[in-house]
Design an enzyme around this catalytic site. Structure first.
Site, short mmCIF file in Angstrom:
data_model
loop_
_atom_site.label_atom_id
_atom_site.label_comp_id
_atom_site.label_asym_id
_atom_site.label_seq_id
_atom_site.Cartn_x
_atom_site.Cartn_y
_atom_site.Cartn_z
N TYR A 144 64.83 -31.89 53.92
CA TYR A 144 65.27 -30.50 53.89
C TYR A 144 66.49 -30.49 53.00
O TYR A 144 67.41 -31.29 53.21
CB TYR A 144 65.67 -30.02 55.29
CG TYR A 144 64.52 -29.59 56.16
CD1 TYR A 144 63.64 -28.60 55.73
CD2 TYR A 144 64.32 -30.14 57.42
CE1 TYR A 144 62.59 -28.18 56.54
CE2 TYR A 144 63.27 -29.73 58.23
CZ TYR A 144 62.41 -28.75 57.78
OH TYR A 144 61.38 -28.34 58.57
N ASP A 204 58.94 -24.85 51.83
CA ASP A 204 58.41 -23.63 52.47
C ASP A 204 59.27 -23.16 53.65
O ASP A 204 58.80 -22.43 54.50
CB ASP A 204 56.97 -23.87 52.94
CG ASP A 204 56.86 -25.01 53.95
OD1 ASP A 204 57.91 -25.51 54.41
OD2 ASP A 204 55.72 -25.40 54.28
N HIS A 247 53.04 -25.68 56.48
CA HIS A 247 53.91 -26.20 57.54
C HIS A 247 53.17 -26.12 58.89
O HIS A 247 53.77 -25.86 59.93
CB HIS A 247 55.21 -25.37 57.59
CG HIS A 247 56.45 -26.13 57.96
ND1 HIS A 247 57.44 -26.41 57.06
CD2 HIS A 247 56.88 -26.65 59.13
CE1 HIS A 247 58.43 -27.06 57.67
NE2 HIS A 247 58.10 -27.22 58.93
C1 HEM Z 1 71.07 -20.64 61.74
C2 HEM Z 1 69.91 -20.77 61.23
C3 HEM Z 1 68.91 -21.77 61.70
C4 HEM Z 1 68.23 -22.63 60.90
C5 HEM Z 1 68.29 -22.75 59.41
C6 HEM Z 1 67.43 -23.43 61.75
C7 HEM Z 1 66.64 -24.46 61.28
C8 HEM Z 1 65.93 -25.27 62.08
C9 HEM Z 1 65.12 -26.36 61.60
C10 HEM Z 1 64.91 -26.76 60.18
C11 HEM Z 1 64.59 -26.97 62.69
C12 HEM Z 1 63.64 -28.16 62.67
C13 HEM Z 1 62.27 -27.80 63.24
C14 HEM Z 1 61.01 -27.75 62.37
O1 HEM Z 1 60.99 -27.81 61.13
O2 HEM Z 1 59.94 -27.61 62.99
C15 HEM Z 1 65.09 -26.26 63.83
C16 HEM Z 1 64.83 -26.58 65.12
C17 HEM Z 1 65.41 -25.96 66.21
N1 HEM Z 1 66.13 -24.79 66.24
FE1 HEM Z 1 66.60 -23.74 64.64
N2 HEM Z 1 67.60 -23.03 63.04
C18 HEM Z 1 68.51 -22.02 63.06
C19 HEM Z 1 69.00 -21.35 64.14
C20 HEM Z 1 68.74 -21.68 65.45
C21 HEM Z 1 69.37 -21.07 66.60
C22 HEM Z 1 70.44 -20.00 66.59
C23 HEM Z 1 68.85 -21.67 67.70
C24 HEM Z 1 69.22 -21.35 69.12
C25 HEM Z 1 68.40 -20.91 69.96
C26 HEM Z 1 67.91 -22.66 67.23
C27 HEM Z 1 67.23 -23.53 68.02
C28 HEM Z 1 66.50 -24.56 67.55
C29 HEM Z 1 66.00 -25.58 68.38
C30 HEM Z 1 66.19 -25.68 69.86
C31 HEM Z 1 65.31 -26.47 67.53
C32 HEM Z 1 64.61 -27.69 67.94
C33 HEM Z 1 63.17 -27.62 67.87
C34 HEM Z 1 62.50 -26.29 67.74
O3 HEM Z 1 62.54 -25.54 68.72
O4 HEM Z 1 61.87 -26.00 66.68
N3 HEM Z 1 67.85 -22.60 65.86
N4 HEM Z 1 65.88 -25.23 63.44
C1 LIG Z 2 56.42 -30.26 65.89
C2 LIG Z 2 56.41 -30.15 64.40
C3 LIG Z 2 57.57 -30.39 63.68
C4 LIG Z 2 57.57 -30.33 62.30
N1 LIG Z 2 58.70 -30.64 61.62
C5 LIG Z 2 58.68 -30.64 60.26
C6 LIG Z 2 59.83 -31.00 59.54
O1 LIG Z 2 60.88 -31.31 60.10
N2 LIG Z 2 59.76 -30.97 58.18
C7 LIG Z 2 58.62 -30.63 57.51
O2 LIG Z 2 58.60 -30.63 56.28
N3 LIG Z 2 57.50 -30.31 58.18
C8 LIG Z 2 57.51 -30.31 59.53
N4 LIG Z 2 56.36 -29.97 60.21
C9 LIG Z 2 55.12 -29.68 59.45
C10 LIG Z 2 54.26 -30.95 59.25
O3 LIG Z 2 54.86 -31.84 58.35
C11 LIG Z 2 52.88 -30.60 58.69
O4 LIG Z 2 53.03 -29.83 57.53
C12 LIG Z 2 52.01 -29.85 59.70
O5 LIG Z 2 52.26 -30.29 61.00
C13 LIG Z 2 50.55 -30.02 59.40
O6 LIG Z 2 49.78 -29.28 60.29
P1 LIG Z 2 49.05 -29.88 61.59
O7 LIG Z 2 50.11 -30.02 62.63
O8 LIG Z 2 48.07 -28.84 61.91
O9 LIG Z 2 48.45 -31.21 61.21
C14 LIG Z 2 56.36 -30.00 61.61
C15 LIG Z 2 55.19 -29.75 62.33
C16 LIG Z 2 55.20 -29.82 63.72
C17 LIG Z 2 53.92 -29.55 64.46
#
Ligand code: HEM
Ligand SMILES: Cc1cc2nc3c(=O)[nH]c(=O)nc-3n(C[C@H](O)[C@H](O)[C@H](O)COP(=O)(O)O)c2cc1C
Ligand code: HEM
Length: 498
Positions: free
Chosen positions: A243, A271, A357
């Protein structure tokens, strides 16, 4: 710096925290913390090491600008002894019954030998994982149309098999970005793998090693990057997902660290300039009382859903900048149109991942297999675009079968990424589960290759697939097994009786 002074910086106006003997000024970071500011403020002015360690590997600190670290604690002997926080069980009767039933299901989980396809892993994960963890893994954006379409679209591609070919020796090995792979699969990056299994990314790294597939290590793993690399075998090829932080010095540091540890390719996630609204996940966080997002239930702070952690100003020009700071291969993860695929070639990327994603970002975008079909057709019509170039295409999203993988190969993909399918296998059965999942896919791939009448992957091309139903049939089913294990989003719950 002394404990007494540090303790006075305990508010949003000035917020200092001690982590591992060092003092951090997190005042400016508060609003950007993805876990919300509440948790950081709760520990402001104190030693937050124990709490920090619960959620983050130490190298999470690399995301901070170096000037955030403002000194060291000079009198650690004066730190108050932190007492174990008393755990208050505030669960409702309904929740207690549900938890007991879940523990019972864990005790009666099917043996690994009984698992015959990847949907089985999902069925086990869905009923045995901690519900918040499962919500985090399974969640897609909004109505989860794209989440399901990613898988369903594979089922609308039909095969044209050839017969009377000698298929005694079938070889599914390949190379991806110059590294050997036992099969054209890789483990895609998923943040916070540890939620599903205590070994998290380490289990994935080990399973990738024993099965000969490549792992894309996530930027936001719950294990530190070095720990993950250490879990891999010495010559095991690894990729790294990034990222892009707004602070380019931080990006350089992270990229160099990956390169130094021998990572072969950098996958830049393109994305996610705004995190998708993943409602299942939000709902479970609200229920668990962990969310401090605004009243609209947004993932983020009102309008401010961007953060220094992800640079919203990233553009095509930055591809050249990446090239200037690393000699690793550069792949753009999250391409979704023919136009952007062409731009990626023109900007000298080494490859792209056609991906949405896993349906976690923009809702109602097309399935990667459908976009791949378009990109492949366009490149075939305009061979000059790729002439003399080493450019590899990957797709991810919704893959559950060996046949899904081969359909992508027929349409010009070099390899296919798996996200959730392997997370579910890991959640139920750890490293062994992931190994079994890969073994199942390898078996399905061999069967499918024989029945298609090919002995190596490079014999496959678009003549082996029929695309007539691909575009016309959006909204189709992904098959009974897929539909059965799909966990639909529930509506808001009324207050529980305590
Ligand atoms: C300020 C802007 C925010 C950005 C850019 C941001 C970005 C992200 C990113 C990149 C992830 C990684 C998960 C993935 O890619 O699947 C994530 C996870 C998470 N974020 Fe955000 N976030 C933001 C705000 C918040 C806020 C305010 C909360 C509070 C509720 C929150 C709660 C979480 C939690 C608990 C996770 C862990 C896993 C999840 O639930 O997806 N985020 N966030
Ligand atoms: C729980 C979870 C977390 C993920 N976290 C990231 C991440 O941190 N960065 C990213 O580029 N893609 C992330 N992805 C997207 C995966 O790299 C991938 O693009 C996607 O899971 C593919 O789809 P599928 O789960 O149906 O195989 C995440 C996907 C899941 C399910
Ligand atoms: C010091 C710099 C910090 C950085 C750069 C940082 C970064 C992040 C990131 C990127 C996430 C998104 C989740 C993920 O890893 O995918 C997150 C979530 C979170 N962080 Fe931090 N964090 C920091 C400090 C802290 C501290 C000091 C605490 C506790 C005192 C904390 C507690 C949490 C919690 C509870 C979550 C949500 C996890 C969940 O709901 O499962 N963080 N943080």
């Amino acid at each position: 710096m002394f404990v007494e002074e540090i303790a006075t910086h305990n508010s949003a106006e000035s917020c200092w925290l001690i982590i591992d003997g060092k003092v951090y000024d997190l005042t400016d970071f508060l609003d950007e913390h993805p876990g919300g500011k509440k948790i950081i403020l709760k520990h402001a002015g104190t030693d937050a090491t124990a709490e920090f360690d619960k959620f983050h590997p130490r190298d999470t600190l690399n995301f901070l600008a170096p000037e955030c670290c403002i000194g060291e604690v000079e009198d650690p002997e004066n730190l108050p002894q932190t007492e174990e926080e008393e755990v208050v069980d505030d669960s409702t009767e309904e929740e207690r019954v549900a938890e007991e039933a879940r523990l019972d299901r864990i005790a009666h989980k099917p043996d690994l030998s009984k698992i015959i396809n990847l949907y089985d892993f999902e069925a086990v994960a869905r009923t045995t994982m901690d519900p918040n963890g499962f919500a985090y893994y399974s969640s897609g954006t909004e109505d989860e149309i794209t989440l399901r379409e990613n898988h369903n679209a594979f089922k609308r591609v039909y095969f044209n098999p050839r017969v009377l070919v000698d298929v005694t020796d079938v070889d599914q090995t390949t190379t991806m970005l110059g590294s050997p792979a036992a099969t054209p699969l890789y483990i895609s990056a998923t943040a916070m793998g540890k939620i599903g299994h205590e070994d998290g990314e380490l289990a994935l790294a080990r399973a990738a090693g024993t099965t000969g597939i490549i792992q894309m290590v996530p930027n936001l793993g719950l294990f530190g990057f070095d720990e993950i690399v250490d879990a891999a075998q010495p010559d095991q090829p690894l990729w790294f997902q990034l990222y892009v932080n707004r602070n380019k010095e931080i990006v350089k540091r992270i990229v160099r660290a990956a390169e130094t540890r021998g990572v072969k390719a950098l996958f830049v996630t393109v994305d996610a300039p705004h995190v998708g609204k993943r409602e299942k996940d939000m709902r479970s966080k609200f229920l668990a009382g962990r969310s401090d997002s605004d009243d609209n239930g947004n993932h983020g702070d009102g309008d401010k859903k961007t953060s220094a952690l992800i640079d919203t100003a990233l553009t095509w020009k930055d591809v050249a900048w990446f090239r200037s700071i690393t000699s690793m291969k550069i792949v753009l993860k999250g391409i979704q149109t023919v136009q952007d695929a062409v731009l990626a070639v023109q900007h000298h990327a080494d490859g792209i991942v056609i991906s949405n994603h896993g349906g976690r970002q923009l809702e109602t975008v097309r399935a990667p297999i459908e976009v791949l079909a378009d990109v492949n057709a366009y490149f075939k019509q305009h061979p000059e675009i790729l002439a003399g170039k080493q450019f590899e295409m990957f797709i991810d999203g919704g893959v559950r079968r060996g046949s899904d993988v081969l359909k992508a190969i027929c349409l010009g993909a070099r390899g296919v990424g798996l996200g959730r399918a392997l997370l579910y296998a890991m959640a139920g059965y750890g490293q062994e589960g992931v190994e079994k999942a890969v073994a199942i896919l390898k078996d399905e791939i061999v069967m499918c290759m024989r029945l298609l009448g090919v002995t190596s992957l490079n014999q496959l091309d678009e003549s082996y697939v029929d695309l007539a139903a691909l575009k016309g049939g959006r909204g189709s089913s992904g098959g009974a097994l897929f539909d059965n294990v799909y966990e639909p989003m529930g509506v808001v719950k009324f207050k529980a009786r305590l």
